[in-house]
Design an enzyme around this catalytic site. Sequence first.
Site, short mmCIF file in Angstrom:
data_model
loop_
_atom_site.label_atom_id
_atom_site.label_comp_id
_atom_site.label_asym_id
_atom_site.label_seq_id
_atom_site.Cartn_x
_atom_site.Cartn_y
_atom_site.Cartn_z
N CYS A 1 87.00 64.38 28.82
CA CYS A 1 87.32 63.23 28.00
C CYS A 1 86.00 62.48 27.79
O CYS A 1 84.97 62.89 28.33
CB CYS A 1 88.35 62.36 28.72
SG CYS A 1 89.22 61.20 27.65
N THR A 2 86.02 61.43 27.06
CA THR A 2 84.78 60.68 26.87
C THR A 2 84.40 59.92 28.14
O THR A 2 83.36 60.17 28.73
CB THR A 2 84.90 59.71 25.67
OG1 THR A 2 85.26 60.46 24.51
CG2 THR A 2 83.58 58.99 25.42
N GLY A 3 85.27 59.03 28.60
CA GLY A 3 84.93 58.18 29.74
C GLY A 3 85.34 58.73 31.09
O GLY A 3 84.89 58.24 32.13
N ASN A 4 86.22 59.73 31.11
CA ASN A 4 86.73 60.32 32.36
C ASN A 4 87.29 59.23 33.28
O ASN A 4 87.09 59.25 34.48
CB ASN A 4 85.65 61.14 33.08
CG ASN A 4 86.17 61.91 34.27
OD1 ASN A 4 85.54 61.92 35.32
ND2 ASN A 4 87.31 62.56 34.15
N SER A 5 88.02 58.29 32.68
CA SER A 5 88.60 57.22 33.49
C SER A 5 90.12 57.16 33.34
O SER A 5 90.78 56.52 34.15
CB SER A 5 88.01 55.87 33.08
OG SER A 5 88.40 55.52 31.77
N CYS A 6 90.68 57.85 32.36
CA CYS A 6 92.10 57.66 32.06
C CYS A 6 92.81 58.99 31.77
O CYS A 6 93.42 59.59 32.65
CB CYS A 6 92.23 56.69 30.89
SG CYS A 6 93.90 56.16 30.55
N ARG A 7 92.74 59.47 30.53
CA ARG A 7 93.51 60.65 30.12
C ARG A 7 93.13 61.91 30.89
O ARG A 7 94.01 62.64 31.37
CB ARG A 7 93.35 60.89 28.62
CG ARG A 7 94.01 59.80 27.80
CD ARG A 7 93.57 59.84 26.36
NE ARG A 7 92.18 59.38 26.28
CZ ARG A 7 91.50 59.32 25.16
NH1 ARG A 7 92.03 59.72 24.03
NH2 ARG A 7 90.26 58.87 25.16
N SER A 8 91.85 62.17 31.03
CA SER A 8 91.44 63.37 31.77
C SER A 8 91.83 63.27 33.23
O SER A 8 92.18 64.28 33.86
CB SER A 8 89.93 63.59 31.63
OG SER A 8 89.21 62.44 32.01
N SER B 1 87.67 67.14 36.48
CA SER B 1 87.62 66.41 35.21
C SER B 1 86.27 65.72 35.12
O SER B 1 85.65 65.40 36.14
CB SER B 1 88.77 65.41 35.10
OG SER B 1 88.72 64.46 36.14
N THR C 1 87.04 60.73 41.20
CA THR C 1 85.79 60.08 40.77
C THR C 1 85.59 60.36 39.28
O THR C 1 86.03 61.39 38.77
CB THR C 1 84.59 60.60 41.57
OG1 THR C 1 84.50 62.02 41.43
CG2 THR C 1 84.71 60.23 43.05
N ASP D 1 83.18 61.51 36.78
CA ASP D 1 81.92 62.27 36.83
C ASP D 1 81.40 62.63 35.45
O ASP D 1 82.19 62.90 34.54
CB ASP D 1 82.15 63.57 37.61
CG ASP D 1 82.58 63.34 39.04
OD1 ASP D 1 82.05 62.40 39.67
OD2 ASP D 1 83.44 64.09 39.53
N CYS E 1 90.52 64.30 24.28
CA CYS E 1 90.29 63.24 23.30
C CYS E 1 89.36 63.77 22.21
O CYS E 1 88.58 64.69 22.46
CB CYS E 1 89.72 61.97 23.94
SG CYS E 1 88.03 62.09 24.51
N CYS F 1 81.67 68.11 22.82
CA CYS F 1 81.75 68.99 23.99
C CYS F 1 80.49 69.85 24.06
O CYS F 1 80.13 70.52 23.10
CB CYS F 1 82.98 69.87 23.89
SG CYS F 1 83.23 70.90 25.34
N ASP G 1 94.52 57.01 23.40
CA ASP G 1 93.88 56.35 24.54
C ASP G 1 94.62 55.06 24.86
O ASP G 1 94.50 54.08 24.13
CB ASP G 1 92.42 56.05 24.23
CG ASP G 1 91.65 55.55 25.43
OD1 ASP G 1 92.28 55.21 26.47
OD2 ASP G 1 90.41 55.48 25.35
#
Length: 136
Positions: A7-14, A32, A60, A62, A79, A86, A103
Amino acid sequence: MKVLILCTGNSCRSQMAHGFLQSFDKDLIVRSAGTRAAGKLNEGAVRAMAEVGIDISHHTSDPVEKYLGEEWDYVITVCGGANGSCPMFTGKVKHRLHIGFDDPSHATGTPEFIESEFRRVRDEIKEKFYEFYQSL
């Protein structure tokens, strides 16, 4: 089987997809990462997953660079931003897929509406990643 979810931020969906896929099969190796990792998890995602009994609070956020040298059976973007940017995994990825989701961290409105958006996206992620898992 090794699966990398981007994902872009690797904070939510991923992170939610990571949690679900790992819950379906503990023998899968799931990681992720983000193309621009936020460095922390979105609290709304952590709460939404806890509601369904999956604890991702220990995950985490990453950067994708951490995993570029590894071989993967699947690299899955969740996303549009990550799908478009990618990195090339030439020769190291057997299958590359895109399974996109809204998102929920961009939702605006009442706290109840925002919470409902996290739940909606969480449930969509569970459904689509279970379909993916069943196809293996």
